[in-house]
Design an enzyme around this catalytic site. Structure first.
Site, PDB file in Angstrom:
ATOM      1  N   GLY A 100       0.797  -1.220   0.000  1.00  0.00           N
ATOM      2  CA  GLY A 100       0.000   0.000   0.000  1.00  0.00           C
ATOM      3  C   GLY A 100       0.830   1.271   0.000  1.00  0.00           C
ATOM      4  N   TYR A 101       1.995   1.242   0.602  1.00  0.00           N
ATOM      5  CA  TYR A 101       2.844   2.429   0.629  1.00  0.00           C
ATOM      6  C   TYR A 101       3.327   2.764  -0.781  1.00  0.00           C
ATOM      7  CZ  TYR A 101       6.476   5.694   2.055  1.00  0.00           C
ATOM      8  OH  TYR A 101       7.253   6.813   2.208  1.00  0.00           O
TER       9      TYR A 101
END
Length: 182
Positions: A100-101
């Site tokens: 997700g980052y």
């Protein structure tokens, strides 16, 4: 003007209120440096939760979008306004465990390019992205435990690049990605 705002939970109304507060205090806005960043943890996609993704997307991507949207009118009032996003190397070179980052930072780079295109007819507005690379920061300590921080660039070493992009010398550069070179 100091304005506390939780980027992980802020509503659209809160961003609009923040822009109104800036206008009341300053009258216009000459630049925005988006430096907030949030990483839950490095882990396989299978173990990352929806809630973790939502926090990373809200802080790393949605908040910069919402701030720019709420402040666009104020930026237009400045004779020379600049917005600078802070991305990360895994946005353009995805790798396992960054999930997700990396996705949120890739979205941020795309957002900057779209905004630059939409602002292309307005000479006084520009937006660019900085990829700092390895920097001695709390986030780096979290992702690279045991690394000797003194061997890395300090956050202060990035200041000249941000000041260049926020200042008049970078006028005409928009939609670009600047990779910090120590």
């Amino acid at each position: 003007a100091t304005l506390p705002l939780d980027l992980g939970t802020a509503s659209g109304r809160e961003y609009v209120h923040a822009a109104k507060h800036i206008e009341t205090q300053l009258g216009r806005l000459d630049g925005i440096a988006h430096c907030a960043s949030h990483l839950e943890k490095l882990s396989p996609l299978e173990t990352q939760t929806i809630e973790e993704w939502q926090r990373m997307l809200r802080i790393n991507l949605i908040a910069p979008f919402a701030i720019n949207q709420a402040c666009a009118r104020l930026l237009r009032q400045a004779p020379d306004a600049s917005v600078v996003f802070t991305s990360e190397t895994h946005a353009s070179a995805p790798a396992a465990f960054w999930g997700g980052y990396a996705v949120s930072k890739a979205g941020l780079e795309t957002l900057a390019q779209i905004q630059a295109d939409e602002w292309s007819a307005e000479d006084q507005l520009r937006i660019n992205t900085v990829v700092p690379g390895p920097v001695n920061s709390p986030l780096r300590t979290k992702t690279h435990p045991g690394e000797i921080g003194d061997a890395l660039s300090s956050p202060e070493a990035l200041a000249p690049l941000y000041l260049y992009l926020l200042g008049p010398d970078s006028r005409g550069a928009s939609g670009k990605i600047f990779r910090f070179q120590p």
